[in-house]
Motif scaffolding. Structure first.
Motif, PDB file in Angstrom:
ATOM      1  N   ASP A 179     -78.361 -20.853 -22.696  1.00  0.00           N
ATOM      2  CA  ASP A 179     -77.100 -20.817 -21.955  1.00  0.00           C
ATOM      3  C   ASP A 179     -77.346 -20.438 -20.494  1.00  0.00           C
ATOM      4  O   ASP A 179     -78.344 -19.785 -20.180  1.00  0.00           O
ATOM      5  CB  ASP A 179     -76.202 -19.750 -22.600  1.00  0.00           C
ATOM      6  N   ASP A 180     -76.445 -20.830 -19.610  1.00  0.00           N
ATOM      7  CA  ASP A 180     -76.505 -20.437 -18.196  1.00  0.00           C
ATOM      8  C   ASP A 180     -77.864 -20.759 -17.594  1.00  0.00           C
ATOM      9  O   ASP A 180     -78.392 -19.996 -16.785  1.00  0.00           O
ATOM     10  CB  ASP A 180     -76.235 -18.930 -18.022  1.00  0.00           C
ATOM     11  N   ASP A 202     -75.304 -24.398 -16.241  1.00  0.00           N
ATOM     12  CA  ASP A 202     -74.165 -23.542 -15.920  1.00  0.00           C
ATOM     13  C   ASP A 202     -73.184 -24.240 -14.991  1.00  0.00           C
ATOM     14  O   ASP A 202     -73.555 -25.091 -14.189  1.00  0.00           O
ATOM     15  CB  ASP A 202     -74.649 -22.247 -15.271  1.00  0.00           C
ATOM     16  N   GLU A 236     -71.717 -27.714 -18.574  1.00  0.00           N
ATOM     17  CA  GLU A 236     -70.478 -26.952 -18.764  1.00  0.00           C
ATOM     18  C   GLU A 236     -69.664 -26.986 -17.471  1.00  0.00           C
ATOM     19  O   GLU A 236     -70.198 -27.249 -16.397  1.00  0.00           O
ATOM     20  CB  GLU A 236     -70.851 -25.534 -19.222  1.00  0.00           C
TER      21      GLU A 236
HETATM   22 CA    CA Z   1     -72.079 -20.389 -18.117  1.00  0.00          CA
END
Ligand code: CA
Ligand code: C2E
Ligand code: CA
Ligand code: CA
Length: 279
Positions: A179-180, A202, A236
């Motif tokens: 993630d990110d 991200d 995202e």
């Molecule tokens: Ca994020």
């Protein structure tokens, strides 16, 4: 003190009290939030770039505070982590999301994957594999439908443990997503050290992708690197059609963002030309 005159009362204004007591009372309130059933899991659809179909959703936690209404996870997750409350709260999220997804599967949406955020504190628990497996068994969800989202910061802390946990998860068919991606300070060496399934770009990189050449360059580089490592790429924070078009040109695999849907309550379900689930 009162005799000193008018000025002193300012120390007792409700506003000042709010400022000084807020952090402490938020922590206290958080301790009771689970048993008072103040949490809710929202679901944000993930869309397959090639087919335009929904293939999954990310579980995102919300706290309906009795007085302060909705509190953002950005605000309360750090408190939950400091206090250790993230352990029971995180387990509740996982159980709730798995239960809901199993329900959707039984209702004819068997293709849905569910992505759940896992805090580093959860990940570092000795018995984390056991806990995840227990929840999967309890809820009856197919392990292959579960994707765990971990930040790069949490996986580089203890490489030995990470390797062991990742291989245990893989053995059971559970997917792992970073993630990110690119927002931490980790070196890229972990990409060859650990095996996982996808990278999540991200929203800070996706933002202004069509106007900001630096963001565009970073995003393209992440997609190309991920693909040469045989990893799936999820973007995202996709908000505009222009961003979707840009990402599709560079063959991003999965997209998530307000363009398709905001995170929504389970009972609302989701319906659009991209597909549907729930309700
Ligand atoms: Ca994020
Ligand atoms: P994240 O994992 O990076 O989740 C993506 C965030 O972007 C979510 O914010 C989501 O609502 C938001 N988002 C999605 N699409 C768009 C878009 O098109 N535009 C914009 N501007 N934002 C978009 P949210 O739900 O407020 O969550 C914030 C963070 O809180 C998450 O970031 C995650 O780090 C954490 N979090 C949320 N739920 C959980 C949970 O159950 N457990 C843990 N450990 N962390 C959680
Ligand atoms: Ca996430
Ligand atoms: Ca995150």
């Amino acid at each position: 003190a009162r005799k000193q005159g008018g000025n002193n009362h300012q120390f007792y204004t409700p506003q000042l009290q709010l400022v000084s007591l807020a952090p402490l009372s938020l922590e206290t309130d958080l301790r009771y939030a689970l048993e008072r059933e103040e949490f809710e899991v929202l679901y944000q659809p993930q869309v397959d770039m090639r087919t335009g179909q929904i293939i999954g959703a990310e579980a995102l936690l919300r706290w309906h505070h009795p007085e302060r209404k909705l509190i953002s996870p950005v605000e309360f997750i750090p408190i939950a982590e400091e206090t250790g409350l993230i352990i029971p709260i995180g387990e509740w999220v996982l159980r709730t999301a798995c239960t809901q997804t199993k329900f959707w599967h039984d209702g004819g949406f068997g293709f849905l994957n569910i992505a759940v955020n896992l805090s580093v504190y959860q990940f570092n628990q000795e018995n984390i594999i056991q806990k995840i497996c227990d929840i999967l068994r309890e809820t009856g969800l197919n392990p292959a439908s579960l994707e765990l989202e971990l930040t790069e910061g949490s996986i580089v802390q203890n490489p030995e443990a990470t390797r062991r946990i990742f291989s245990e998860l893989k053995l059971r068919g559970i997917q792992i997503s970073i993630d990110d991606f690119g927002t931490g300070y980790s070196s890229l060496s972990y990409l060859q050290q650990f095996s996982f399934d996808s990278l999540k770009i991200d929203k800070c990189f996706v933002r202004n992708i069509t106007t900001d050449s630096k963001n565009a360059a970073i995003t393209i580089a992440i997609i190309q690197m991920a693909h040469s490592l045989k990893l799936k790429v999820i973007a995202e924070g996709v908000e505009t059609q222009a961003e979707q078009y840009f990402l599709s040109q560079y063959e991003c695999d999965v997209m998530q963002g307000y363009l398709f849907s905001r995170p929504i309550p389970a009972k609302e379900g989701y319906q659009s030309k991209a597909g549907q689930f729930g309700a």
